[in-house]
Design a protein around this motif. Structure first.
Motif: not given
Length: 334
Positions: A264-270, A289-297
């Protein structure tokens, strides 16, 4: 707790409902922000208004506070507290089963066993999520979102009716529900619309964040619940929206693990401040670190240019739309 006992009624909640603004002085003592001589004690749920000592009902319990402020009799004050949801004597009696059998149990057993029994009951009461009495008149909440936050009533109604994650209680608090995958309420956070004070209901599980689930693939993460709603207003069903505090990402991680989210793509808008920027870096590292193939932007620097948070972005966008509309009208007038 007898019908007249107010020792378990939260004196601060009653004070806020009556228009006061308690601020902490020490661990168990609060004073009103406007009236310096008005003191509240949370350990005994009592108060005293020292500058009015010669008047009636200026000290004592929540009953006395309501009597003084509302100029009510004692029965009227009791009815007021019951209607507001502060005091539910019948429910309390039902939960604690104070009948003849219980009284006989207390008489037959030692004082130590009595103490253990009551302590266990109190623990059970603390663990249970405290759900406030809800208001059927939502006009104040709708107007607050529309006028101050520039969030359309249609968006608010979707969150109330479709998503079932928003409500308004009788103390003028906006209630944000955190639910598990079975749809059960696990936590309730509240924001007053007058003072903007933010707090959580007792008994809530902080592992569960506020989520607007659109069954989308991608996730957009914000700090505040109103920020998440603002993003929902701007971007619609493109994302699932999650609100977490800048101090911890445990709610986000718990949500990912409980719902087995991967690829999943996870977009951070803090928030666009030091705390938000720092939190974004930590969140990105922890998600990897979760090793779930998460793409963080991290989208904060891209979208929040010269604004603090997503709600300010929404307000700015709405204001720009109004200004452009006014300019077009002037052109046609020529």
């Amino acid at each position: 707790m007898s019908y007249e006992d107010s020792s378990k009624i939260n004196i601060l909640d009653v004070a806020r409902d009556l228009g006061f603004n308690p601020i902490p002085v020490s661990n168990n003592i609060y004073k009103d922000k406007t009236h310096d001589s008005l003191r509240f004690w949370t350990d005994t749920n009592s108060f005293c208004w020292y500058s009015k000592v010669n008047e009636i009902n200026v000290k004592g319990s929540s009953f006395n506070l309501v009597q003084f402020v509302k100029n009510m009799t004692f029965p009227e004050a009791k009815k007021y507290l019951i209607n507001k949801g502060f005091y539910t004597p019948e429910n309390y009696k039902k939960n604690y089963n104070y009948n003849k059998n219980n009284l006989n149990y207390f008489k037959k057993n030692s004082s130590e066993k009595q103490k253990s029994f009551l302590e266990e009951r109190e623990k059970q009461e603390e663990i249970k999520l405290k759900v406030p009495p809800f208001n059927t008149d939502l006009s104040k909440m709708i107007n607050y979102f529309k006028n101050e936050r520039k969030i359309e009533p249609s968006t608010v109604w979707k969150l109330i009716k479709n998503h079932k994650v928003l409500a308004f209680d009788k103390l003028d608090n906006i209630c944000f529900f955190a639910i598990n995958k079975e749809g059960q309420w696990k936590n309730i956070t509240k924001r007053r619309i007058d003072t903007k004070e933010f707090f959580a209901s007792k008994g809530g599980d902080k592992n569960y964040p506020f989520v607007i689930n659109n069954k989308a693939k991608d996730i957009l993460v914000c700090e505040g619940e109103i920020d998440a709603i603002s993003c929902y207003e701007m971007f619609g069903n493109k994302f699932n929206y999650i609100s977490i505090p800048a101090t911890t990402d445990k709610g986000l991680i718990h949500h990912i693990e409980e719902n087995n989210i991967k690829n999943t793509n996870i977009f951070l808008l803090m928030d666009n401040d030091e705390a938000g920027i720092k939190a974004s870096k930590i969140i990105a590292e922890n998600l990897e670190k979760l090793n779930r193939n998460l793409k963080v932007k991290n989208m904060t620097n891209i979208l929040l240019d010269n604004v603090k948070d997503p709600n300010e972005l929404l307000i700015k966008k709405k204001q720009n739309m109004i200004e452009k509309s006014i300019k077009k009208e002037k052109i046609f007038e020529r």
